[in-house]
Design an enzyme around this catalytic site. Structure first.
Site, PDB file in Angstrom:
ATOM      1  N   CYS A  61       9.030   8.110  -5.616  1.00 28.46           N
ATOM      2  CA  CYS A  61       9.701   7.576  -4.759  1.00 28.46           C
ATOM      3  C   CYS A  61      11.114   8.229  -4.256  1.00 28.46           C
ATOM      4  O   CYS A  61      11.231   8.640  -3.210  1.00 28.46           O
ATOM      5  CB  CYS A  61      10.490   6.190  -5.154  1.00 28.46           C
ATOM      6  SG  CYS A  61       9.421   4.876  -5.370  1.00 28.46           S
TER       7      CYS A  61
ATOM      8  N   ARG B 158      15.457  17.367 -21.540  1.00 23.50           N
ATOM      9  CA  ARG B 158      16.030  16.110 -21.554  1.00 23.50           C
ATOM     10  C   ARG B 158      17.236  15.803 -22.450  1.00 23.50           C
ATOM     11  O   ARG B 158      17.858  14.810 -22.559  1.00 23.50           O
ATOM     12  CB  ARG B 158      15.022  15.201 -21.985  1.00 23.50           C
ATOM     13  CG  ARG B 158      13.753  15.145 -20.893  1.00 23.50           C
ATOM     14  CD  ARG B 158      14.108  14.316 -19.502  1.00 23.50           C
ATOM     15  NE  ARG B 158      13.121  14.469 -18.637  1.00 23.50           N
ATOM     16  CZ  ARG B 158      12.970  13.711 -17.401  1.00 23.50           C
ATOM     17  NH1 ARG B 158      13.859  13.083 -17.171  1.00 23.50           N
ATOM     18  NH2 ARG B 158      12.203  13.681 -16.767  1.00 23.50           N
TER      19      ARG B 158
ATOM     20  N   VAL C 286       0.889  -1.157   0.108  1.00 27.10           N
ATOM     21  CA  VAL C 286       0.015   0.041   0.072  1.00 27.10           C
ATOM     22  C   VAL C 286       0.902   1.449   0.027  1.00 27.10           C
ATOM     23  O   VAL C 286       2.077   1.258   0.384  1.00 27.10           O
ATOM     24  CB  VAL C 286      -0.994   0.149   1.120  1.00 27.10           C
ATOM     25  CG1 VAL C 286      -1.870  -1.173   1.021  1.00 27.10           C
ATOM     26  CG2 VAL C 286      -0.041   0.318   2.495  1.00 27.10           C
TER      27      VAL C 286
ATOM     28  N   THR D 152       8.025   0.894   0.681  1.00 26.65           N
ATOM     29  CA  THR D 152       9.409   1.339   1.272  1.00 26.65           C
ATOM     30  C   THR D 152       8.966   2.028   2.362  1.00 26.65           C
ATOM     31  O   THR D 152       8.014   2.881   2.444  1.00 26.65           O
ATOM     32  CB  THR D 152      10.043   2.496   0.211  1.00 26.65           C
ATOM     33  OG1 THR D 152      10.202   1.728  -1.105  1.00 26.65           O
ATOM     34  CG2 THR D 152      11.198   2.748   0.749  1.00 26.65           C
TER      35      THR D 152
ATOM     36  N   LEU E  73      15.973   2.578   1.276  1.00 29.74           N
ATOM     37  CA  LEU E  73      16.145   4.001   1.419  1.00 29.74           C
ATOM     38  C   LEU E  73      17.262   4.525   0.689  1.00 29.74           C
ATOM     39  O   LEU E  73      17.554   5.778   0.116  1.00 29.74           O
ATOM     40  CB  LEU E  73      15.987   4.513   2.951  1.00 29.74           C
ATOM     41  CG  LEU E  73      14.363   4.366   3.548  1.00 29.74           C
ATOM     42  CD1 LEU E  73      14.617   4.961   4.690  1.00 29.74           C
ATOM     43  CD2 LEU E  73      13.435   5.196   2.495  1.00 29.74           C
TER      44      LEU E  73
ATOM     45  N   LEU F 167      20.691   7.087  -6.104  1.00 32.33           N
ATOM     46  CA  LEU F 167      20.426   7.308  -7.193  1.00 32.33           C
ATOM     47  C   LEU F 167      19.950   8.818  -7.570  1.00 32.33           C
ATOM     48  O   LEU F 167      20.501   9.412  -8.413  1.00 32.33           O
ATOM     49  CB  LEU F 167      19.435   6.455  -7.504  1.00 32.33           C
ATOM     50  CG  LEU F 167      19.654   4.932  -7.949  1.00 32.33           C
ATOM     51  CD1 LEU F 167      18.270   4.165  -7.745  1.00 32.33           C
ATOM     52  CD2 LEU F 167      20.599   4.706  -9.094  1.00 32.33           C
TER      53      LEU F 167
HETATM   54  C1  UDX Z   1       3.574   2.030  -3.298  1.00 35.75           C
HETATM   55  C2  UDX Z   1       4.321   3.169  -2.404  1.00 35.75           C
HETATM   56  O1  UDX Z   1       4.156   4.301  -2.827  1.00 35.75           O
HETATM   57  C3  UDX Z   1       5.776   2.740  -2.196  1.00 35.75           C
HETATM   58  O2  UDX Z   1       6.075   3.500  -1.209  1.00 35.75           O
HETATM   59  C4  UDX Z   1       5.871   1.410  -1.933  1.00 35.75           C
HETATM   60  O3  UDX Z   1       7.392   0.998  -2.269  1.00 35.75           O
HETATM   61  C5  UDX Z   1       5.351   0.376  -2.728  1.00 35.75           C
HETATM   62  O4  UDX Z   1       3.732   0.823  -2.739  1.00 35.75           O
HETATM   63  P1  UDX Z   1       2.863   2.017  -5.757  1.00 35.75           P
HETATM   64  O5  UDX Z   1       2.743   0.922  -6.051  1.00 35.75           O
HETATM   65  O6  UDX Z   1       3.514   3.037  -6.720  1.00 35.75           O
HETATM   66  O7  UDX Z   1       3.933   2.366  -4.402  1.00 35.75           O
HETATM   67  O8  UDX Z   1       1.625   2.966  -5.197  1.00 35.75           O
HETATM   68  P2  UDX Z   1       0.129   3.067  -5.544  1.00 35.75           P
HETATM   69  O9  UDX Z   1       0.135   2.994  -6.986  1.00 35.75           O
HETATM   70  O10 UDX Z   1      -0.418   4.323  -4.978  1.00 35.75           O
HETATM   71  O11 UDX Z   1      -0.561   1.770  -5.082  1.00 35.75           O
HETATM   72  C6  UDX Z   1      -0.782   1.507  -3.680  1.00 35.75           C
HETATM   73  C7  UDX Z   1      -2.317   0.834  -3.828  1.00 35.75           C
HETATM   74  O12 UDX Z   1      -2.791   0.632  -2.320  1.00 35.75           O
HETATM   75  C8  UDX Z   1      -3.245   1.656  -4.310  1.00 35.75           C
HETATM   76  O13 UDX Z   1      -3.969   0.902  -5.234  1.00 35.75           O
HETATM   77  C9  UDX Z   1      -4.363   1.756  -3.082  1.00 35.75           C
HETATM   78  O14 UDX Z   1      -5.775   1.891  -3.464  1.00 35.75           O
HETATM   79  C10 UDX Z   1      -3.930   0.599  -2.316  1.00 35.75           C
HETATM   80  N1  UDX Z   1      -4.311   0.740  -0.954  1.00 35.75           N
HETATM   81  C11 UDX Z   1      -3.946   1.720  -0.261  1.00 35.75           C
HETATM   82  C12 UDX Z   1      -4.959  -0.477  -0.347  1.00 35.75           C
HETATM   83  O15 UDX Z   1      -5.546  -1.287  -0.869  1.00 35.75           O
HETATM   84  N2  UDX Z   1      -5.311  -0.208   0.887  1.00 35.75           N
HETATM   85  C13 UDX Z   1      -4.800   0.864   1.712  1.00 35.75           C
HETATM   86  O16 UDX Z   1      -5.361   0.811   2.993  1.00 35.75           O
HETATM   87  C14 UDX Z   1      -4.125   1.688   1.066  1.00 35.75           C
HETATM   88  C1  UDX Z   2      13.151   4.659  -8.679  1.00 41.16           C
HETATM   89  C2  UDX Z   2      14.265   3.626  -8.767  1.00 41.16           C
HETATM   90  O1  UDX Z   2      15.226   3.497  -9.786  1.00 41.16           O
HETATM   91  C3  UDX Z   2      14.022   2.121  -8.262  1.00 41.16           C
HETATM   92  O2  UDX Z   2      15.077   1.286  -8.064  1.00 41.16           O
HETATM   93  C4  UDX Z   2      13.120   2.143  -6.916  1.00 41.16           C
HETATM   94  O3  UDX Z   2      12.517   0.987  -6.967  1.00 41.16           O
HETATM   95  C5  UDX Z   2      11.644   3.304  -7.321  1.00 41.16           C
HETATM   96  O4  UDX Z   2      12.675   4.657  -7.630  1.00 41.16           O
HETATM   97  P1  UDX Z   2      11.592   5.248 -10.572  1.00 41.16           P
HETATM   98  O5  UDX Z   2      11.238   6.328  -9.907  1.00 41.16           O
HETATM   99  O6  UDX Z   2      10.552   4.325 -11.162  1.00 41.16           O
HETATM  100  O7  UDX Z   2      12.508   4.342  -9.974  1.00 41.16           O
HETATM  101  O8  UDX Z   2      12.515   5.628 -12.108  1.00 41.16           O
HETATM  102  P2  UDX Z   2      13.910   6.252 -12.240  1.00 41.16           P
HETATM  103  O9  UDX Z   2      14.312   5.272 -13.547  1.00 41.16           O
HETATM  104  O10 UDX Z   2      14.943   5.822 -11.065  1.00 41.16           O
HETATM  105  O11 UDX Z   2      13.989   7.550 -12.401  1.00 41.16           O
HETATM  106  C6  UDX Z   2      13.729   8.619 -11.486  1.00 41.16           C
HETATM  107  C7  UDX Z   2      13.656   9.922 -12.068  1.00 41.16           C
HETATM  108  O12 UDX Z   2      14.969  10.268 -12.299  1.00 41.16           O
HETATM  109  C8  UDX Z   2      13.037  10.132 -13.399  1.00 41.16           C
HETATM  110  O13 UDX Z   2      12.115  11.382 -13.126  1.00 41.16           O
HETATM  111  C9  UDX Z   2      14.057  10.307 -14.375  1.00 41.16           C
HETATM  112  O14 UDX Z   2      13.745  10.808 -15.557  1.00 41.16           O
HETATM  113  C10 UDX Z   2      15.094  10.819 -13.644  1.00 41.16           C
HETATM  114  N1  UDX Z   2      16.518  10.443 -14.225  1.00 41.16           N
HETATM  115  C11 UDX Z   2      16.883   9.307 -14.167  1.00 41.16           C
HETATM  116  C12 UDX Z   2      17.345  11.520 -14.627  1.00 41.16           C
HETATM  117  O15 UDX Z   2      16.912  12.767 -14.429  1.00 41.16           O
HETATM  118  N2  UDX Z   2      18.580  11.304 -14.973  1.00 41.16           N
HETATM  119  C13 UDX Z   2      19.142  10.099 -15.063  1.00 41.16           C
HETATM  120  O16 UDX Z   2      20.374   9.901 -15.432  1.00 41.16           O
HETATM  121  C14 UDX Z   2      18.277   9.287 -14.608  1.00 41.16           C
END
Ligand code: UDX
Ligand code: UDX
Length: 458
Positions: free
Chosen positions: A275, A432, A89, A131, A220, A226
């Site tokens: 994240c 970009r 969640v 997380t 974390l 990153l």
């Molecule tokens: C989430 C967190 O943001 C991230 O910190 C963690 O690492 C993984 O879970 P993400 O899957 O991207 O990441 O979030 P989101 O797409 O918002 O999905 C969470 C889901 O949980 C939502 O669909 C929400 O409806 C659901 N939820 C939330 C429940 O089913 N029960 C709850 O009590 C709260």
């Molecule tokens: C990140 C981590 O990579 C992943 O391991 C963790 O589980 C969740 O958070 P995500 O946020 O989905 O994943 O995408 P990521 O590819 O890490 O990019 C994050 C942001 O950094 C994006 O806005 C991307 O455009 C930006 N980015 C990435 C840059 O601006 N420059 C780069 O060289 C790489």
């Protein structure tokens, strides 16, 4: 009574959905159920129009859905049935009370734990996929094991490292999988079970086990590192612009040091996503809690640099366009926080749009996958924003284009045609650095990249 071979995931989001699809695919002898409080989301998971866009995901869902992968809203019965429960969640940054703006809001996690406690009549393994701050697993274990039913819950940490847009590739072939548990006999037994699930397709040397605090902190820290790379290269992009150095050349030269490496050195308008910011603030909060103010300040500066970069980008637009954008149409190419996803959470495009609207510009937003989410992000801004699925329409009569997401499709547009349809002088701000700058300049555009000299006709 629970079934040893039933896995449940609570939370069908960007993490829960794809991860469980992969676990089901690789473990056909397990039944995997994914539940969510959001029934619309579950409906979408059961349709052809999945709630998230992720290359390769639909194919996998087709192979396992209704065979050993089930999307459901029946949370209670699924909790009763499952032996292993992944909790995925959301854990947003707290917006109220103590720690507001920094700490994680753990209300959904705790509510979920209490629901599991209420419904369970047999011992279960609970796996943190979200997380979470260090020590959450311990706190949850205390809540769960306060029961008088004589049942035991082992709470493990198994953070997800997938990045959006490459989730399937990352899940199929991860750099590593972390599984943390308490080092009691029952904790270690639970850990083995989770390791086994992953070892059906991942080599054992890439499955790292540790105590639960190390695992929580590793996640974390990985995200903070990153994000720090991006802020580091973005800080140098500002210096490049002042000195005439070229950020591409500097990044390449720096990255050839094998200790540094080439990845994650692309200067950009700023990092986004659900994240990085949240996890860094989480780390900052933890450090302050333990009195480590210098450490907290150090990590907080990574977010500050990111804010500086996006603000700098907008200020550059303003300055280049003769210090006013009032009444001017500006086309945004890309609204997602990165390419190959429809996700707009914390996207720098949100900030850029709001800033431009504040300057009384007319903003035309284009994105191949994120327009619906863009509308939600900007729901309070009804005037002077339009959403165009066609980038040619977005650019028509515009004074400038700002590239905010590195979508492939923007590289191959007919820019001659676009130039002809725009107001002159026509500007491209490449947030970009993915477009062919020299070619665009020769067509007549004034091109303002990041961290390299501007190509200007004035
Ligand atoms: C989430 C967190 O943001 C991230 O910190 C963690 O690492 C993984 O879970 P993400 O899957 O991207 O990441 O979030 P989101 O797409 O918002 O999905 C969470 C889901 O949980 C939502 O669909 C929400 O409806 C659901 N939820 C939330 C429940 O089913 N029960 C709850 O009590 C709260
Ligand atoms: C990140 C981590 O990579 C992943 O391991 C963790 O589980 C969740 O958070 P995500 O946020 O989905 O994943 O995408 P990521 O590819 O890490 O990019 C994050 C942001 O950094 C994006 O806005 C991307 O455009 C930006 N980015 C990435 C840059 O601006 N420059 C780069 O060289 C790489």
């Amino acid at each position: 009574m629970n079934n040893e071979k039933t896995i449940l995931c609570i939370g069908a989001g960007y993490v829960g959905g794809p991860t469980m699809a992969m676990l089901a695919l690789k473990n056909p002898d397990y039944k995997v159920i994914v539940v969510d409080i959001n029934s619309e989301r579950i409906k979408a998971w059961n349709s052809e129009n999945l709630p998230i866009y992720e290359p390769g995901l639909l194919e996998i869902v087709h192979r396992v859905r209704d065979k050993n992968l089930f999307f459901s809203t029946d949370i209670d019965n699924s909790i009763i049935e499952a032996h292993i429960i992944f909790v995925s969640v959301n854990t947003p940054t707290k917006t109220f009370g103590h720690g507001a703006g920094y700490a994680s809001d753990l209300q959904y996690w705790e509510k979920t734990a209490r629901q599991i406690l209420k419904l369970s009549d047999s011992s279960k393994i609970i796996v943190e996929k979200s997380t979470l701050p260090v020590k959450t697993a311990q706190a949850m274990e205390r809540i769960l094991n306060s029961n008088e039913k004589g049942i035991i819950f082992d709470v493990l940490s198994n953070p997800e490292f997938l990045a959006e847009g490459t989730a399937i590739k990352d899940l199929e072939n991860p750099d590593r999988v972390l599984v943390g548990s308490s080092e009691t006999e029952s904790g270690l037994r639970a850990r083995d079970k989770i390791v086994q699930l992953y070892s059906s397709w991942i080599d054992n040397e890439r499955i790292l086990t540790s105590n639960v605090w190390s695992t929580e902190l590793s996640k974390l820290t990985a995200n903070a590192f990153l994000a720090q790379r991006i802020s580091s290269i973005n800080s140098i992009s500002a210096l490049c612009e002042e000195t005439g150095a070229n950020i591409h050349e500097v990044a390449h030269a720096v990255g050839t040091d094998s200790r540094i490496g080439q990845k994650f050195l692309d200067a950009s308008v700023g990092f986004g996503g659900s994240c990085f910011k949240k996890d860094i603030f989480n780390l900052v909060y933890l450090c302050r809690h333990y009195g480590l103010d210098e450490v907290a300040d150090y990590w907080e500066s990574v977010v500050k640099m990111n804010e500086y970069q996006v603000e700098r980008f907008v200020l550059k637009m303003l300055k280049s366009m003769f210090n006013t954008v009032t009444g001017k149409k500006i086309a945004l190419f890309g609204f997602a926080f990165k390419a190959n996803t429809g996700d707009t959470r914390e996207s720098p495009a949100i900030y850029v749009t709001k800033k431009l609207l504040n300057e009384m510009a007319n903003v035309a937003i284009s994105d191949p996958k994120a327009l619906e989410n863009a509308k939600i992000e900007l729901k309070d801004f009804k005037e002077n924003v339009e959403y165009c699925s066609d980038p040619y329409v977005a650019a028509k009569n515009a004074h400038a284009i700002a590239v905010l997401t590195e979508w492939e499709c923007y590289k191959t547009l007919d820019y001659k045609k676009i130039f002809a349809s725009m107001e002159k002088p026509a500007f491209i701000f490449d947030g970009r650095n993915t477009l062919p700058h020299k070619e665009l300049f020769e067509m007549g555009f004034n091109v303002i990249p990041l961290g390299m000299p501007e190509l200007s006709h004035f």
